[in-house]
Structure formats: C-alpha cells, structure tokens
Motif scaffolding. Structure first.
Motif, PDB file in Angstrom:
ATOM      1  N   ALA A  21       0.959  -0.840  -0.317  1.00  0.00           N
ATOM      2  CA  ALA A  21      -0.300  -0.062  -0.365  1.00  0.00           C
ATOM      3  C   ALA A  21       0.656   1.373   0.016  1.00  0.00           C
ATOM      4  N   GLU A  45      -4.741  -4.484  -7.298  1.00  0.00           N
ATOM      5  CA  GLU A  45      -3.877  -5.428  -6.381  1.00  0.00           C
ATOM      6  C   GLU A  45      -2.733  -5.508  -5.919  1.00  0.00           C
ATOM      7  N   THR A  50      -1.793  -6.790   2.581  1.00  0.00           N
ATOM      8  CA  THR A  50      -3.123  -6.449   2.966  1.00  0.00           C
ATOM      9  C   THR A  50      -3.964  -5.923   3.784  1.00  0.00           C
ATOM     10  N   ASP A  51      -2.971  -4.901   3.744  1.00  0.00           N
ATOM     11  CA  ASP A  51      -3.092  -2.494   4.213  1.00  0.00           C
ATOM     12  C   ASP A  51      -4.109  -2.773   2.861  1.00  0.00           C
ATOM     13  N   SER A  52      -5.205  -2.604   3.476  1.00  0.00           N
ATOM     14  CA  SER A  52      -5.567  -2.139   2.704  1.00  0.00           C
ATOM     15  C   SER A  52      -6.561  -0.234   3.150  1.00  0.00           C
ATOM     16  N   ARG A  53      -6.082   0.234   3.991  1.00  0.00           N
ATOM     17  CA  ARG A  53      -6.562   1.052   3.914  1.00  0.00           C
ATOM     18  C   ARG A  53      -6.574   2.490   3.394  1.00  0.00           C
ATOM     19  N   VAL A  55      -5.961   2.011   0.309  1.00  0.00           N
ATOM     20  CA  VAL A  55      -6.342   1.854  -1.412  1.00  0.00           C
ATOM     21  C   VAL A  55      -7.832   2.653  -0.840  1.00  0.00           C
ATOM     22  N   ARG A  56      -8.732   2.399   0.121  1.00  0.00           N
ATOM     23  CA  ARG A  56      -9.556   2.622   0.534  1.00  0.00           C
ATOM     24  C   ARG A  56      -9.709   4.073   0.395  1.00  0.00           C
ATOM     25  N   GLU A  61     -10.704  -0.509  -5.614  1.00  0.00           N
ATOM     26  CA  GLU A  61     -10.879  -1.627  -5.340  1.00  0.00           C
ATOM     27  C   GLU A  61      -9.711  -2.662  -5.453  1.00  0.00           C
ATOM     28  N   LEU A  62      -9.918  -2.956  -4.261  1.00  0.00           N
ATOM     29  CA  LEU A  62      -8.558  -4.211  -4.054  1.00  0.00           C
ATOM     30  C   LEU A  62      -9.125  -5.557  -4.070  1.00  0.00           C
ATOM     31  N   ASP A  64      -7.951  -9.542  -5.896  1.00  0.00           N
ATOM     32  CA  ASP A  64      -7.072 -10.648  -6.105  1.00  0.00           C
ATOM     33  C   ASP A  64      -6.016 -10.795  -7.414  1.00  0.00           C
TER      34      ASP A  64
END
Length: 161
Positions: A21, A45, A50-53, A55-56, A61-62, A64
């Motif tokens: 990220a 991708e 796996t830190d989606s913060r 991205v949000r 949109e996260l 795979d």
C-alpha cells in the motif's frame, strides 16, 4: 462513451499492481483519485500486503487478480505498475488480456515515452491521507506523478481478440 461500431458502451478501468500500500500511495495515489473522479473503475492488486486502508482512502477496489471475472467485453484497461512488476510481466508472466496500455513508475524501461500526470487538488489531498495511512512521513505531496507509457500493441503486449 459509444464504441466505434456504434453499439454498446465502452467503459474504462485502470488496474494497479503494487508490492504494498505504501508503494501504491506514493507512486500512483494521485492518478488513482483523478481516474476515479473521471468515472473510471480502478482496481488494485497488492502483491505483499493486506493493508487495505490506503486503497480505501484513494477510492479504489482491492482485488486478488488482474482480470476480475465480471469484466465487460467493451472495457478498455490500462495497467499501472512499478518497474519490478513490469520486469516480471516482460520476463514471461504476460500482460493481462484486454490491456491497451501500461504505465510504469520507477526506473523507466523506455525513457522516450515518459508521461507526467499533474494531480488535481483533490488527488493531492487524498494521496497525502493515503501516504499517512501507509505510515510514511508526509512532508509534501508532489504536484505530479511520472510514468513510462507503453502502448500494448507497440510493445508486443497481446490484446484481447
């Protein structure tokens, strides 16, 4: 936007591949926000994170995989990635079907095709928040991001039939 054949609607998607990220936010955060605000679907991708913060925060949109199963036939896709990911693609992993262009940040694989994207004020603001969420120091967010632009057809990247 209508396609050249007069029927259907062409949609635009940008797919970004990043190690984590932090790399994503620093190198393409502003472009992501500006494309989202222009109506593009933006998917991300992350290879090792796996830190989606962040991205949000950027509004993406996260996912795979590069090509989600629900990709419309009339979708034009731009792939955005770092030089390391580009090296893997060139060395045999292959460009995903449907990509019409690749934008590469970092060390340029072809310095003759540099593309500079000037960030909107909103993009700079969201990018600063995403960089901070990735736990990086934010002194000042640059007003532009730089990529090497490669047309998929010119560089031997196979297009969808």
């Amino acid at each position: 936007m209508k396609n050249d054949k007069g029927g259907g609607t062409v949609t635009y998607r940008m797919h970004v591949v990043a190690t984590d990220a932090a790399e994503l936010a620093v190198n393409a955060g502003g472009l992501i926000v500006d494309r989202m605000m222009s109506g593009w679907r933006v998917t991300v991708e992350l290879l090792d994170d796996t830190d989606s913060r962040p991205v949000r925060i950027l509004g993406a949109e996260l996912v795979d995989a590069v090509t989600p199963p629900d990709r419309p036939d009339e979708e034009q896709c731009v792939l955005v990635m770092g030089a390391e990911a580009h090296a893997r693609v060139v060395s045999g992993e292959g460009m995903p079907a449907g990509c019409v262009e690749a934008l590469v940040w970092g060390e340029s694989p072809d310095p003759h095709h540099i593309y500079g994207h000037t960030l909107s004020a909103a993009a700079r603001a969201f990018k600063a928040q995403a960089v901070a969420a990735a736990q990086l120091a934010v002194a000042e967010v640059a007003t532009a991001e730089t990529f090497t632009s490669m047309n998929a057809k010119t560089f031997g990247i196979s297009l969808r039939a």
